[in-house]
Design a protein around this motif. Structure first.
Motif, mmCIF file in Angstrom:
data_model
loop_
_atom_site.group_PDB
_atom_site.id
_atom_site.type_symbol
_atom_site.label_atom_id
_atom_site.label_comp_id
_atom_site.label_asym_id
_atom_site.label_seq_id
_atom_site.Cartn_x
_atom_site.Cartn_y
_atom_site.Cartn_z
ATOM 1 N N VAL A 191 -4.502 8.404 4.555
ATOM 2 C CA VAL A 191 -5.123 7.912 3.332
ATOM 3 C C VAL A 191 -4.260 6.769 2.810
ATOM 4 N N THR A 192 -4.899 5.636 2.547
ATOM 5 C CA THR A 192 -4.201 4.439 2.077
ATOM 6 C C THR A 192 -4.715 4.063 0.698
ATOM 7 N N CYS A 193 -3.796 3.897 -0.261
ATOM 8 C CA CYS A 193 -4.161 3.499 -1.620
ATOM 9 C C CYS A 193 -3.535 2.144 -1.939
ATOM 10 N N CYS A 251 -8.450 3.905 -2.960
ATOM 11 C CA CYS A 251 -7.997 4.617 -1.763
ATOM 12 C C CYS A 251 -9.072 4.644 -0.684
ATOM 13 N N ASN A 301 0.823 -1.205 0.000
ATOM 14 C CA ASN A 301 0.000 0.000 0.000
ATOM 15 C C ASN A 301 0.856 1.254 0.000
ATOM 16 N N THR A 338 -9.651 5.991 3.779
ATOM 17 C CA THR A 338 -9.099 6.815 4.852
ATOM 18 C C THR A 338 -9.209 6.089 6.184
ATOM 19 N N TYR A 356 -3.030 6.922 -8.626
ATOM 20 C CA TYR A 356 -3.421 6.274 -7.374
ATOM 21 C C TYR A 356 -4.914 5.965 -7.414
ATOM 22 N N SER A 368 -1.180 1.830 -7.424
ATOM 23 C CA SER A 368 -0.451 3.004 -7.912
ATOM 24 C C SER A 368 0.583 2.546 -8.928
ATOM 25 N N VAL A 414 -5.146 15.284 -2.682
ATOM 26 C CA VAL A 414 -5.991 14.292 -2.014
ATOM 27 C C VAL A 414 -7.289 14.980 -1.611
ATOM 28 N N THR A 444 0.707 5.123 1.548
ATOM 29 C CA THR A 444 -0.021 5.874 2.565
ATOM 30 C C THR A 444 0.439 7.328 2.600
#
Length: 239
Positions: free
Chosen positions: A75-77, A121, A65, A123, A118, A80, A161, A67
């Motif tokens: 926020v974590t995606c 995602c 991930n 949160t 990205y 990417s 973001v 972050t």
């Protein structure tokens, strides 16, 4: 009449910008390592760098991930990547410079990078979703060492973001000008580009629940870097 050389082409300007950003960060890091409080401290001279295979295009794909943490909000995606425009085209983005520009006797080697994307995602706040958008001209540079340094050049406002739901926030990275994000490079099959607790300047606007007092974000991500011109080859950084 004084003769003036013609202005460099756009790809050459982008290459020089990325290399300059990497060199500046390398010098700053060396000064910090030399110790603070010394008026005579000088950054260590950068060693040589060579990136191979010369002229090959590459792709960077997230592993794990990515972050972004600003204040108490993370926020974590899960997805990417940065992809070349064409694995066989003449576009300089996501491409190791052609020889001899793939080598530098006294510093980093860099070039333009297509803006990473990205998606997927989320949160750390219940009831709050997030999207991450990127834009503008990005760059990447690497400096051989132990470990090898890798620096991501981000244009002004190049990453935004946005959260929605119970908290509507807008976080703009590099709000006042281009920024450089410090990471490391590890040769391998594939090679790896890693950012660990990298600081990124941000501006946060919004209402309740938004970390509006935050002026920086902490970025964590790891990317595998693969050769798309010749999948049997590896992108490597050496002296």
């Amino acid at each position: 009449m004084t003769h003036r050389p013609p202005a460099p082409t756009a790809p050459r300007r982008a290459l020089r910008t990325a290399v300059a950003a990497g060199a500046g960060l390398t010098a700053a890091a060396a000064l910090v390592l030399a110790g603070t409080g010394s008026a005579t401290a000088r950054p260590a001279a950068a060693g040589s760098t060579t990136v191979t295979p010369a002229g090959h295009h590459f792709a960077a794909n997230l592993t794990g991930n990515a972050t972004f943490k600003a204040g108490a909000v993370t926020v974590t995606c899960a997805v990417s990547s940065s992809q070349p425009t064409s694995p066989t085209g003449a576009d300089d983005a996501n491409r190791v410079p052609a020889a001899p520009d793939n080598g530098n006797a006294a510093g980093p080697v860099g070039g333009p990078l297509n803006a990473p994307t990205y998606s997927s995602c989320r949160t750390s706040m219940p009831g709050v979703s997030a999207t991450v958008t990127t834009s503008g001209s990005w760059g990447v540079s690497v400096q051989h060492g132990s470990p090898s340094a890798a620096n991501l050049a981000m244009p002004r406002g190049g990453l935004v973001v946005r959260t929605s739901g119970l908290a509507n926030c807008t976080v703009t990275a590099a709000p006042d000008g281009a920024a450089t994000v410090a990471g490391t490079w590890t040769n391998g099959a594939p090679s790896r580009l890693t950012f660990t607790n990298a600081a990124v300047p941000v501006d946060v606007v919004g209402g309740f629940g938004c970390p509006t007092s935050a002026t920086s974000s902490v970025f964590n991500a790891a990317y595998t870097v693969t050769d798309v011109t010749d999948p049997a080859s590896q992108i490597t950084v050496g002296p």
